[in-house]
Write a protein that holds these residues in place. Structure first.
Motif, PDB file in Angstrom:
ATOM      1  N   GLU A 234       1.316  -1.321   0.244  1.00 33.09           N
ATOM      2  CA  GLU A 234       0.133  -0.311   0.238  1.00 33.09           C
ATOM      3  C   GLU A 234       0.828   1.385  -0.478  1.00 33.09           C
ATOM      4  N   GLU A 235       2.180   1.295   0.692  1.00 33.34           N
ATOM      5  CA  GLU A 235       2.271   2.426   0.746  1.00 33.34           C
ATOM      6  C   GLU A 235       3.946   2.266   0.081  1.00 33.34           C
ATOM      7  N   LEU A 236       4.699   1.306  -0.662  1.00 35.50           N
ATOM      8  CA  LEU A 236       5.766   1.686  -1.451  1.00 35.50           C
ATOM      9  C   LEU A 236       5.970   0.840  -2.545  1.00 35.50           C
ATOM     10  N   SER A 237       6.165   1.161  -3.391  1.00 34.88           N
ATOM     11  CA  SER A 237       6.040   0.021  -4.659  1.00 34.88           C
ATOM     12  C   SER A 237       7.588  -0.754  -5.622  1.00 34.88           C
ATOM     13  N   LYS A 238       8.079   0.139  -5.010  1.00 32.58           N
ATOM     14  CA  LYS A 238       9.574  -0.679  -5.101  1.00 32.58           C
ATOM     15  C   LYS A 238      10.905  -0.405  -3.782  1.00 32.58           C
ATOM     16  N   SER A 239      11.590  -1.135  -3.525  1.00 30.58           N
ATOM     17  CA  SER A 239      12.258  -1.042  -3.146  1.00 30.58           C
ATOM     18  C   SER A 239      13.694  -2.319  -3.596  1.00 30.58           C
ATOM     19  N   GLY A 240      15.667  -1.252  -3.105  1.00 29.00           N
ATOM     20  CA  GLY A 240      16.332  -2.411  -3.784  1.00 29.00           C
ATOM     21  C   GLY A 240      17.593  -1.958  -2.641  1.00 29.00           C
ATOM     22  N   TRP A 241      18.432  -3.098  -2.258  1.00 27.22           N
ATOM     23  CA  TRP A 241      19.375  -2.805  -1.932  1.00 27.22           C
ATOM     24  C   TRP A 241      20.826  -1.998  -3.000  1.00 27.22           C
ATOM     25  N   PHE A 242      21.330  -0.514  -3.098  1.00 34.59           N
ATOM     26  CA  PHE A 242      22.293  -0.246  -3.320  1.00 34.59           C
ATOM     27  C   PHE A 242      23.246  -0.036  -3.289  1.00 34.59           C
ATOM     28  N   GLY A 243      24.137  -0.125  -4.045  1.00 39.11           N
ATOM     29  CA  GLY A 243      25.730   0.194  -3.824  1.00 39.11           C
ATOM     30  C   GLY A 243      26.708   1.629  -4.282  1.00 39.11           C
ATOM     31  N   ARG A 244      26.950   1.806  -3.007  1.00 39.53           N
ATOM     32  CA  ARG A 244      28.022   3.191  -3.502  1.00 39.53           C
ATOM     33  C   ARG A 244      27.905   3.676  -5.285  1.00 39.53           C
ATOM     34  N   LYS A 245      28.159   2.615  -6.117  1.00 38.90           N
ATOM     35  CA  LYS A 245      28.565   2.470  -7.425  1.00 38.90           C
ATOM     36  C   LYS A 245      27.145   3.153  -7.935  1.00 38.90           C
ATOM     37  N   ASP A 246      25.905   2.432  -7.400  1.00 39.98           N
ATOM     38  CA  ASP A 246      25.100   2.301  -8.285  1.00 39.98           C
ATOM     39  C   ASP A 246      23.267   2.309  -8.194  1.00 39.98           C
ATOM     40  N   MET A 247      23.398   4.026  -7.063  1.00 41.90           N
ATOM     41  CA  MET A 247      22.630   4.403  -7.077  1.00 41.90           C
ATOM     42  C   MET A 247      21.660   5.378  -7.772  1.00 41.90           C
ATOM     43  N   PRO A 248      20.933   5.008  -7.510  1.00 38.75           N
ATOM     44  CA  PRO A 248      19.161   5.755  -8.419  1.00 38.75           C
ATOM     45  C   PRO A 248      19.387   7.083  -8.513  1.00 38.75           C
ATOM     46  N   ALA A 249      18.495   7.705  -9.433  1.00 38.47           N
ATOM     47  CA  ALA A 249      17.986   8.505  -8.950  1.00 38.47           C
ATOM     48  C   ALA A 249      17.909   9.218  -7.097  1.00 38.47           C
ATOM     49  N   ILE A 250      18.049   9.860  -6.336  1.00 39.61           N
ATOM     50  CA  ILE A 250      17.255  10.049  -4.968  1.00 39.61           C
ATOM     51  C   ILE A 250      17.199  11.114  -4.528  1.00 39.61           C
ATOM     52  N   PRO A 251      16.282  11.909  -3.458  1.00 44.74           N
ATOM     53  CA  PRO A 251      15.692  12.803  -3.569  1.00 44.74           C
ATOM     54  C   PRO A 251      16.735  14.333  -3.232  1.00 44.74           C
ATOM     55  N   GLY A 252      15.965  15.394  -3.466  1.00 47.23           N
ATOM     56  CA  GLY A 252      16.621  16.402  -4.149  1.00 47.23           C
ATOM     57  C   GLY A 252      17.594  16.971  -2.334  1.00 47.23           C
ATOM     58  N   LYS A 253      18.875  17.834  -2.572  1.00 50.95           N
ATOM     59  CA  LYS A 253      19.421  18.077  -1.235  1.00 50.95           C
ATOM     60  C   LYS A 253      18.682  18.701  -0.400  1.00 50.95           C
ATOM     61  N   MET A 254      17.368  19.490  -0.348  1.00 47.35           N
ATOM     62  CA  MET A 254      16.779  19.830   0.394  1.00 47.35           C
ATOM     63  C   MET A 254      16.560  18.700   1.887  1.00 47.35           C
ATOM     64  N   SER A 255      16.551  17.668   1.406  1.00 44.44           N
ATOM     65  CA  SER A 255      16.157  16.974   2.370  1.00 44.44           C
ATOM     66  C   SER A 255      16.879  15.834   3.778  1.00 44.44           C
ATOM     67  N   ILE A 256      16.584  15.593   4.432  1.00 42.26           N
ATOM     68  CA  ILE A 256      16.896  15.672   5.646  1.00 42.26           C
ATOM     69  C   ILE A 256      17.645  13.267   5.230  1.00 42.26           C
ATOM     70  N   ALA A 257      16.398  12.943   4.022  1.00 40.85           N
ATOM     71  CA  ALA A 257      17.125  11.870   3.203  1.00 40.85           C
ATOM     72  C   ALA A 257      17.861  11.765   2.394  1.00 40.85           C
ATOM     73  N   ARG A 258      18.270  13.364   1.870  1.00 40.64           N
ATOM     74  CA  ARG A 258      19.722  13.065   1.195  1.00 40.64           C
ATOM     75  C   ARG A 258      21.449  13.391   1.630  1.00 40.64           C
ATOM     76  N   LYS A 259      20.745  14.286   3.515  1.00 38.72           N
ATOM     77  CA  LYS A 259      21.758  14.313   4.005  1.00 38.72           C
ATOM     78  C   LYS A 259      22.323  12.765   4.426  1.00 38.72           C
ATOM     79  N   LEU A 260      21.483  12.066   4.509  1.00 34.49           N
ATOM     80  CA  LEU A 260      21.826  10.657   5.099  1.00 34.49           C
ATOM     81  C   LEU A 260      22.204  10.287   4.056  1.00 34.49           C
ATOM     82  N   ILE A 261      21.914   9.699   3.056  1.00 33.60           N
ATOM     83  CA  ILE A 261      22.159   9.527   1.898  1.00 33.60           C
ATOM     84  C   ILE A 261      23.877   9.709   0.959  1.00 33.60           C
TER      85      ILE A 261
END
Ligand SMILES: [Zn+2]
Length: 275
Positions: A234-261
């Motif tokens: 219901e909440e998520l459509s996909k997921s995955g384990w990603f390494g430093r060399k195979d990052m997908p598109a990630i959130p914009g600079k404004m978010s703490i999600a991005r700071k964590l990544i």
């Protein structure tokens, strides 16, 4: 003559009105409000910025200054990219307080009208019930995993795509704190509910006001303990384990999600000082 100019944070349907000069945007700094204040307009007092008083209010239709191009409406999120950090933060605070005001016109106990009591509290005109703005806390967590600890470069993090994301990027597991639980318990519960994983070493990372409309995001890091990912459909459509060399598109600079990544990627965070 004393400088009487104020910073005016004027909102119109989720956007903030900014002055545009060339390519740069700023919050209007002037004596008079840049849009008409009606008798019924609620004007929120905010803390001072650079020695100037700040005010916030909402308008329901575009004021003259917007129609003639003096002011431009910019989404609150997007304003992160064109305002200095302290102005973006203040716009968020103003937006949250105006949201709070518009949602607390009447007393939740007796139904009588509420009146401002202090700058950030209201009191019921009938029963005296006092209320303050409420903030909804939510956790967000970066989960690390490495099945071959002797090779640190094999480390991966869990990224998910939530159905409510605005575009096709991956973020981190997040969710609202429930009544009666600690933040750490919330992290464990959300990770379990959304992915069916157990985590350990839950550690505080940092936090960020999230005025959409009245939240605070509390960031954590954690390590994978056990389980296989089974996402909550219901909440998520996909997921995955990603390494430093195979990052997908990630959130914009404004978010703490991005700071964590970014922190995990080893990038220097684009931080408050730089904006
Ligand atoms: Zn009341």
């Amino acid at each position: 003559m004393e400088d009487q100019r104020k910073y005016w944070f004027v909102f119109i349907s989720g956007c903030v009105l900014l002055k545009k000069e060339g390519e740069s945007y700023s919050v209007p700094l002037q004596e008079e409000a840049p849009a008409p204040i009606q008798a019924w307009t609620y004007v929120q007092e905010l803390p001072e910025l650079n020695g100037h008083e700040c005010r916030a209010f909402s308008v329901s239709s575009p004021p003259e200054a917007m129609r003639n191009g003096e002011l431009e409406s910019v989404g609150l999120r997007a304003s992160y990219n064109c305002l200095p950090r302290e102005f973006y933060d203040m716009a968020g605070k103003g937006a949250e307080l105006l949201y709070w005001d518009s949602n607390t016109k009447f007393c939740g106990v007796c139904g009588a009208p509420m009146k401002p009591s202090t700058v950030i509290s209201k009191k019921c005109t009938h029963c005296g019930k006092e209320i303050w703005p409420q903030v909804s806390p939510a956790i967000i967590v970066r989960i690390r995993r490495n099945d071959t600890p002797e090779n640190p470069e094999n480390e991966k993090i869990l990224l998910v795509h939530a159905r409510n994301f605005r575009s096709d990027y991956y973020g981190l597991v997040a969710g609202f704190v429930e009544t009666g639980e600690t933040l750490e318990q919330c992290v464990e519960r959300e990770v379990w509910e959304e992915t069916h994983l157990k985590v350990k070493n839950v550690r505080y990372f940092g936090s960020q006001p999230w005025p959409y409309p009245c939240g605070i995001m509390i960031g954590f890091t954690a390590d994978y303990e056990s389980g296989e990912v089974k996402i909550q459909q219901e909440e998520l459509s996909k997921s995955g384990w990603f390494g430093r060399k195979d990052m997908p598109a990630i959130p914009g600079k404004m978010s703490i999600a991005r700071k964590l990544i970014d922190d995990w990627l080893g990038h220097a965070c684009v931080d408050e000082q730089q904006k």
